[in-house]
Design a protein around this motif. Structure first.
Motif, PDB file in Angstrom:
ATOM      1  N   UNK A  27       0.913  -0.803   0.255  1.00  0.00           N
ATOM      2  CA  UNK A  27      -0.167   0.065  -0.157  1.00  0.00           C
ATOM      3  C   UNK A  27       1.105   1.371  -0.464  1.00  0.00           C
ATOM      4  N   UNK A  28       0.625   1.883  -0.557  1.00  0.00           N
ATOM      5  CA  UNK A  28       1.501   2.886  -0.654  1.00  0.00           C
ATOM      6  C   UNK A  28       0.118   5.237  -0.693  1.00  0.00           C
ATOM      7  N   UNK A  73      -3.741  -4.839  -8.937  1.00  0.00           N
ATOM      8  CA  UNK A  73      -3.271  -3.492  -8.359  1.00  0.00           C
ATOM      9  C   UNK A  73      -4.821  -2.797  -8.451  1.00  0.00           C
ATOM     10  N   UNK A  74      -4.949  -1.498  -7.515  1.00  0.00           N
ATOM     11  CA  UNK A  74      -5.762  -0.200  -8.054  1.00  0.00           C
ATOM     12  C   UNK A  74      -5.672   1.173  -7.338  1.00  0.00           C
ATOM     13  N   UNK A  83       0.195  -5.911  -5.702  1.00  0.00           N
ATOM     14  CA  UNK A  83       0.481  -6.769  -4.983  1.00  0.00           C
ATOM     15  C   UNK A  83       2.062  -7.025  -6.244  1.00  0.00           C
ATOM     16  N   UNK A  84       2.701  -7.311  -5.351  1.00  0.00           N
ATOM     17  CA  UNK A  84       4.131  -7.114  -6.259  1.00  0.00           C
ATOM     18  C   UNK A  84       5.162  -8.645  -6.092  1.00  0.00           C
ATOM     19  N   UNK A  85       5.508  -9.582  -7.122  1.00  0.00           N
ATOM     20  CA  UNK A  85       6.134 -10.531  -6.606  1.00  0.00           C
ATOM     21  C   UNK A  85       7.916 -10.715  -7.010  1.00  0.00           C
TER      22      UNK A  85
END
Length: 90
Positions: A27-28, A73-74, A83-85
């Motif tokens: 979350x940013x 992402x939203x 979501x970063x993998x």
């Protein structure tokens, strides 16, 4: 006078190495929770110029960082969820 940033408790798991191969929920948030990324009108998100830039730069991550792929992402008015993998560099 400088504004103090919110001091948050570190919620990271001490036994986990965040460089390990895994999917991470990120979350940013914008500064002071201002609606820099756009607005919601009639239940639909409308990106501002900054929101469009955040959208473009999100996809640029995989072009600049090895062993990364991007999940769902939203972008919301004052934050984004993604979501970063991280994949193994073996």
């Amino acid at each position: 006078m400088k504004k103090q940033l919110n001091c948050r408790k570190n919620i990271r798991l001490k036994s986990w190495n965040y460089a390990w191969e895994a999917a991470y929920f990120v979350t940013i948030c914008t500064f002071e929770k201002k609606h820099f990324f756009g607005s919601i009108e009639q239940g639909e998100m409308h990106l501002s110029h900054q929101g469009i830039l955040a959208d473009v730069l999100w996809f640029e991550i995989q072009n600049r960082v090895a062993d990364i792929s991007l999940g769902e992402y939203v972008i919301m008015p004052n934050h984004l969820h993604a979501i970063l993998v991280i994949h193994s560099s073996k």
